[in-house]
Design a protein around this motif. Structure first.
Motif, PDB file in Angstrom:
ATOM      1  N   ALA A  34       0.054   9.747  15.718  1.00  0.00           N
ATOM      2  CA  ALA A  34       1.472  10.005  16.003  1.00  0.00           C
ATOM      3  C   ALA A  34       1.792   9.467  17.393  1.00  0.00           C
ATOM      4  N   VAL A  35       2.848   8.656  17.470  1.00  0.00           N
ATOM      5  CA  VAL A  35       3.224   8.055  18.753  1.00  0.00           C
ATOM      6  C   VAL A  35       4.604   8.553  19.182  1.00  0.00           C
ATOM      7  N   ARG A  36       4.847   8.462  20.494  1.00  0.00           N
ATOM      8  CA  ARG A  36       6.103   8.972  21.042  1.00  0.00           C
ATOM      9  C   ARG A  36       7.291   8.209  20.478  1.00  0.00           C
ATOM     10  N   ASP A  37       7.201   6.866  20.490  1.00  0.00           N
ATOM     11  CA  ASP A  37       8.302   6.033  20.008  1.00  0.00           C
ATOM     12  C   ASP A  37       7.754   4.628  19.747  1.00  0.00           C
ATOM     13  N   LEU A  38       8.629   3.734  19.329  1.00  0.00           N
ATOM     14  CA  LEU A  38       8.158   2.390  18.990  1.00  0.00           C
ATOM     15  C   LEU A  38       7.647   1.615  20.201  1.00  0.00           C
ATOM     16  N   LEU A  43      -7.238   5.606  22.811  1.00  0.00           N
ATOM     17  CA  LEU A  43      -6.346   6.701  22.403  1.00  0.00           C
ATOM     18  C   LEU A  43      -6.264   7.763  23.495  1.00  0.00           C
ATOM     19  N   GLU A  44      -7.395   8.042  24.158  1.00  0.00           N
ATOM     20  CA  GLU A  44      -7.365   9.014  25.269  1.00  0.00           C
ATOM     21  C   GLU A  44      -6.431   8.535  26.385  1.00  0.00           C
ATOM     22  N   GLN A  45      -6.539   7.236  26.726  1.00  0.00           N
ATOM     23  CA  GLN A  45      -5.628   6.682  27.742  1.00  0.00           C
ATOM     24  C   GLN A  45      -4.171   6.883  27.322  1.00  0.00           C
ATOM     25  N   SER A  46      -3.909   6.632  26.058  1.00  0.00           N
ATOM     26  CA  SER A  46      -2.530   6.695  25.574  1.00  0.00           C
ATOM     27  C   SER A  46      -2.043   8.139  25.477  1.00  0.00           C
ATOM     28  N   VAL A  47      -2.945   9.074  25.196  1.00  0.00           N
ATOM     29  CA  VAL A  47      -2.567  10.495  25.215  1.00  0.00           C
ATOM     30  C   VAL A  47      -2.196  10.885  26.636  1.00  0.00           C
ATOM     31  N   GLU A  48      -3.042  10.479  27.583  1.00  0.00           N
ATOM     32  CA  GLU A  48      -2.765  10.814  28.987  1.00  0.00           C
ATOM     33  C   GLU A  48      -1.429  10.236  29.446  1.00  0.00           C
ATOM     34  N   ALA A  49      -1.119   9.007  28.951  1.00  0.00           N
ATOM     35  CA  ALA A  49       0.140   8.366  29.338  1.00  0.00           C
ATOM     36  C   ALA A  49       1.337   8.956  28.595  1.00  0.00           C
ATOM     37  N   GLY A  50       1.075   9.907  27.695  1.00  0.00           N
ATOM     38  CA  GLY A  50       2.164  10.534  26.948  1.00  0.00           C
ATOM     39  C   GLY A  50       2.681   9.690  25.805  1.00  0.00           C
ATOM     40  N   GLU A  51       1.963   8.611  25.473  1.00  0.00           N
ATOM     41  CA  GLU A  51       2.435   7.708  24.417  1.00  0.00           C
ATOM     42  C   GLU A  51       1.951   8.152  23.035  1.00  0.00           C
ATOM     43  N   VAL A  52       0.768   8.739  23.007  1.00  0.00           N
ATOM     44  CA  VAL A  52       0.224   9.233  21.740  1.00  0.00           C
ATOM     45  C   VAL A  52       0.297  10.758  21.742  1.00  0.00           C
ATOM     46  N   LEU A  53       0.813  11.299  20.608  1.00  0.00           N
ATOM     47  CA  LEU A  53       1.044  12.748  20.541  1.00  0.00           C
ATOM     48  C   LEU A  53      -0.031  13.469  19.758  1.00  0.00           C
ATOM     49  N   ASP A  54      -0.607  12.779  18.798  1.00  0.00           N
ATOM     50  CA  ASP A  54      -1.673  13.398  18.002  1.00  0.00           C
ATOM     51  C   ASP A  54      -2.423  12.258  17.325  1.00  0.00           C
ATOM     52  N   ALA A  55      -3.670  12.487  16.942  1.00  0.00           N
ATOM     53  CA  ALA A  55      -4.440  11.407  16.324  1.00  0.00           C
ATOM     54  C   ALA A  55      -5.574  11.960  15.489  1.00  0.00           C
ATOM     55  N   MET A  56      -5.883  11.248  14.418  1.00  0.00           N
ATOM     56  CA  MET A  56      -7.052  11.538  13.597  1.00  0.00           C
ATOM     57  C   MET A  56      -7.839  10.239  13.493  1.00  0.00           C
ATOM     58  N   ILE A  57      -9.091  10.258  13.961  1.00  0.00           N
ATOM     59  CA  ILE A  57      -9.956   9.087  13.800  1.00  0.00           C
ATOM     60  C   ILE A  57     -10.891   9.358  12.623  1.00  0.00           C
ATOM     61  N   ALA A  58     -10.953   8.405  11.701  1.00  0.00           N
ATOM     62  CA  ALA A  58     -11.814   8.592  10.521  1.00  0.00           C
ATOM     63  C   ALA A  58     -13.270   8.730  10.964  1.00  0.00           C
ATOM     64  N   GLN A  59     -13.935   9.774  10.445  1.00  0.00           N
ATOM     65  CA  GLN A  59     -15.330  10.028  10.813  1.00  0.00           C
ATOM     66  C   GLN A  59     -16.295   9.451   9.777  1.00  0.00           C
ATOM     67  N   ASN A  60     -15.764   9.040   8.652  1.00  0.00           N
ATOM     68  CA  ASN A  60     -16.629   8.496   7.595  1.00  0.00           C
ATOM     69  C   ASN A  60     -15.774   7.633   6.662  1.00  0.00           C
ATOM     70  N   GLU A  61     -16.436   7.016   5.704  1.00  0.00           N
ATOM     71  CA  GLU A  61     -15.768   6.077   4.806  1.00  0.00           C
ATOM     72  C   GLU A  61     -14.686   6.775   3.977  1.00  0.00           C
ATOM     73  N   ALA A  62     -14.932   8.032   3.600  1.00  0.00           N
ATOM     74  CA  ALA A  62     -13.951   8.763   2.784  1.00  0.00           C
ATOM     75  C   ALA A  62     -12.667   9.001   3.583  1.00  0.00           C
ATOM     76  N   GLN A  63     -12.812   9.356   4.850  1.00  0.00           N
ATOM     77  CA  GLN A  63     -11.621   9.560   5.667  1.00  0.00           C
ATOM     78  C   GLN A  63     -10.882   8.240   5.900  1.00  0.00           C
ATOM     79  N   ARG A  64     -11.666   7.169   6.049  1.00  0.00           N
ATOM     80  CA  ARG A  64     -11.040   5.857   6.193  1.00  0.00           C
ATOM     81  C   ARG A  64     -10.217   5.528   4.944  1.00  0.00           C
ATOM     82  N   ALA A  65     -10.792   5.769   3.764  1.00  0.00           N
ATOM     83  CA  ALA A  65     -10.091   5.487   2.507  1.00  0.00           C
ATOM     84  C   ALA A  65      -8.840   6.351   2.385  1.00  0.00           C
ATOM     85  N   PHE A  66      -8.938   7.599   2.855  1.00  0.00           N
ATOM     86  CA  PHE A  66      -7.793   8.502   2.798  1.00  0.00           C
ATOM     87  C   PHE A  66      -6.624   7.980   3.649  1.00  0.00           C
ATOM     88  N   ILE A  67      -6.937   7.511   4.838  1.00  0.00           N
ATOM     89  CA  ILE A  67      -5.883   6.980   5.714  1.00  0.00           C
ATOM     90  C   ILE A  67      -5.217   5.768   5.062  1.00  0.00           C
TER      91      ILE A  67
END
Lengths: 468, 468
Positions: A231-235, A304-328
């Motif tokens: 999730a990002v703040r804006d475009l 993503l951590e840099q972008s969270v600190e800069a207030g640009e990223v609001l939330d994030a899910m990084i796929a931990q395995n192939e199934a999560q990657r497929a889900f995204i």
């Protein structure tokens, strides 16, 4: 030809076609439905017949036969197009579905030689056995065929890294309007031997000939992936994120897809099985990175951590395995089924400068409110390419109203330096748009080339080029 | 037009041209030499005049004026071509050298908007100020102009990473044979709005119109480089090395240039100032890698150590600083001055599958021995693209003998699946080769397109397409 003599003429043509191809490969009536009606329900036509030649020689014979019987010829692949590119009542449709051979995969040379009826996902499977990929991919890959995705210069989700189809093709074989076979089956990265005919057929939607085979460029299969839904703040913030990722990974971003609130809301409605990782925000992107030399999870996390600190990223899910990657990926690729849940629609496929996407959406909505206050819209975008798929659901279904909406969207697009077709092509649905928005000199040159290469206007007539 | 009336007709045309452009921009006689004679001494012509329009509008007026006076029109850029692409006695040459503006550099959008007379190295300088690069580069970059390198679809040393010119162009502006201006100045990565006209002009060598402006695609400037000069055991070993480097760096190899014994020997002879880092081996390559995210020296060192252990690499010098990097590049870029030290020559620019380069050289030499036992050859290659620049120095200078050598080389090339022109183009020098080796259907389609777009055969007549 008068209306009366048509059945007789058709009977003679059908008889010749059956003699050439065998009865089983000349389809008429309801048997043509799967070629002549599309899955969205938007495009329908009644072809005179659908034929299924077995090889390039037969395609050539079919085209010559069509000339003798004065028939229009429309090639058809997987019938996954969205612009009515093959809809043509009375024409002879040529399906390449029997020409599916993947003739050769040469990983050392980085290429595959394929027939035009081969299905995209079959090519993916075949080349992955050699630790290579053919990078073009999109939702309809299980149905789309080579001839179709070349004739539309298809785009999809990996263009940000690998470019559109045009850059992934080394060679082509084409049956021309007079039935002759044009051999451009180069296997080379560099080939400056005369005018570039190859790129003229790519994206021509069958108006200049029928692509029957191709040499496709392969690249090594990534060993590592990092995939995230963010999730990002804006475009503008999302574009900063994209640049950070590209710099930190040397351009390893393979997909950067925009999925805003209205998209995620429809996804929740139609695909409740896909349990979204966090609450719906106004703006979200899915990111896929791929590499050969090193794992990319660290790069993804750090950025993503840099972008969270800069207030640009609001939330994030990084796929931990192939199934999560497929889900995204599934959240993104549900787009087609979500989009065509309602009719009427005005579906758009525009390209904009990267920083024009936000202004496009804002201006478009302001104008839409004035034209049709109750209209809804749905947006999903290949943001890394500035390619927005915008679907408008108007409150009423009359052609003039739909065209007014289309014309407004074109205007906003062109004002921002955009293109009225990014990857879906022109077909029938954007002919009026071409007349209104394309450089008139360019249209004249297209007409001159069409006339030179197909003087009887036999190949997919009435498509792509207005008044050809 | 009879011979007698020519001076009169020319006088009228010259008078009109002077009225349009001013006397200073209509050159005749010896003033045309720098456009009409090339630096190799191989190509000469006597144009009727060279004109220097100031803008696209004047180019359009010049082309219309040429039509009224029935003159052929030949655009000329930096005059650095090698195939006689602009040699045309009696024609009106149009120099773009006054149209040099770099109108816009937009790093966020990754593009530059340039006029067709801008010099390649000036573009390099302008975009590097924005931390971007335009990746096309070759020896003549200090003279070559946009219109020329687009019209020849130039290649050069960075194609292994960034592809040939065609992939680096987003948009074009072209003055057509009838003087109309075609606006294809798209700034977008994706644009599927009708037939692809852009790629038809790229590589057309001015036979379809005059390119007057372009939108060029930029990429971020690498922060790190690793550059090496490496003696390898043989050509197959060099390809193993290339694959190792690409895998270890995620495709960061920007140049992979083959410099075999006969090249290094000539380099020692003509450029003794360039003190070679080690004794001459049979096979050597220069390698340049570039990246944004991490230093690449470690990658280079690690891979070279592996290759030394495997017996594939015999000796190596890794540049330790910018001066050493420049020195390695200079050894490679001396190629042009080394090649044209003697005449007659038969110069070739062929493309082969990567693994075909070795067999090509062996077979070519075996055949050459039979045709001209005393002939010498010189080879330098963009090995990462399979692009070999082969120069043969025959023992005698008669046209039939030179053509026999050329025909032999074509035969070996085509037998190995290669192309008879990789990056230099066709011009005049390879017209017979085109007739002999290009698919006859392809030649017919080129003729049809040329006829449709330039019905009076006014634009650079007699080039590229045999019997157009």
């Amino acid at each position: 030809m008068t209306a009366q003599s048509e059945p007789t003429a058709n009977a003679a043509a059908l008889s010749d076609l059956r003699a050439l191809l065998g009865d089983a490969h000349v389809l008429i009536g309801a048997d043509t439905d799967r070629f002549a009606r599309d899955w969205t329900g938007k495009w329908r036509a009644d072809p005179m017949a659908v034929v299924r030649p077995a090889d390039t020689g037969q395609v050539s014979q079919v085209v010559k036969l069509a000339a003798r019987h004065d028939l229009s010829v429309v090639p058809v692949g997987g019938n996954t197009g969205l612009v009515g590119g093959t809809a043509n009542t009375g024409a002879l449709m040529v399906s390449l579905e029997r020409m599916t051979a993947i003739r050769d995969v040469r990983p050392q040379a980085g290429l595959a030689v394929v027939e035009a009826g081969a299905i995209l996902s079959d090519i993916h499977t075949a080349v992955e056995r050699h630790d290579m990929i053919f990078p073009l991919t999109f939702g309809a890959r299980g149905s789309a065929r080579v001839g179709g995705f070349l004739s539309t210069n298809a785009g999809g989700s990996n263009v940000v890294r690998h470019g559109p189809t045009r850059g992934l093709v080394l060679g082509l074989e084409v049956v021309l309007a007079d039935g002759r076979v044009l051999d451009l089956m180069s296997e080379l990265r560099k080939d400056n031997s005369g005018l570039d005919l190859r790129d003229l057929f790519i994206g021509a939607e069958g108006t200049l000939g029928i692509i029957t085979a191709a040499v496709l460029r392969l690249t090594p299969k990534p060993r590592y992936h990092a995939t995230a839904f963010v999730a990002v703040r804006d475009l503008p913030a999302s574009l900063v994120l994209l640049r950070r990722l590209q710099t930190a990974s040397d351009g390893a971003v393979e997909a950067f897809e925009y999925m805003p609130r209205n998209y995620m809301r429809e996804l929740a409605k139609y695909r409740p099985d896909l349990r979204q990782p966090f609450d719906i925000h106004d703006h979200a992107v899915m990111i896929d990175m791929g590499g050969l030399s090193r794992p990319l999870d660290d790069v993804m996390e750090t950025v993503l951590e840099q972008s969270v600190e800069a207030g640009e990223v609001l939330d994030a899910m990084i796929a931990q395995n192939e199934a999560q990657r497929a889900f995204i990926w599934e959240m993104r690729e549900a787009a087609a089924e979500i989009t065509f849940t309602r009719l009427p629609i005005v579906d758009n496929d525009v390209a904009l400068p990267l920083d024009g996407v936000g202004p496009f959406i804002d201006r478009m909505r302001a104008h839409l409110k004035k034209i049709d206050e109750g209209a809804d819209d749905l947006i999903v975008a290949h943001l890394g390419d500035g390619n927005v798929h915008l679907t408008v659901y108007p409150t009423r279904d009359d052609p003039a109203h739909l065209d007014a909406i289309r014309e407004m969207i074109e205007g906003v697009t062109v004002d921002l330096g955009g293109s009225i077709s990014a990857e879906h092509g022109i077909g029938l649905s954007k002919l009026r748009t071409m007349t209104r928005r394309k450089d008139p000199v360019a249209l004249d040159v297209m007409r001159a080339i069409k006339q030179a290469m197909d003087p009887n206007n036999r190949m997919n007539p009435g498509k792509v080029i207005p008044d050809a």
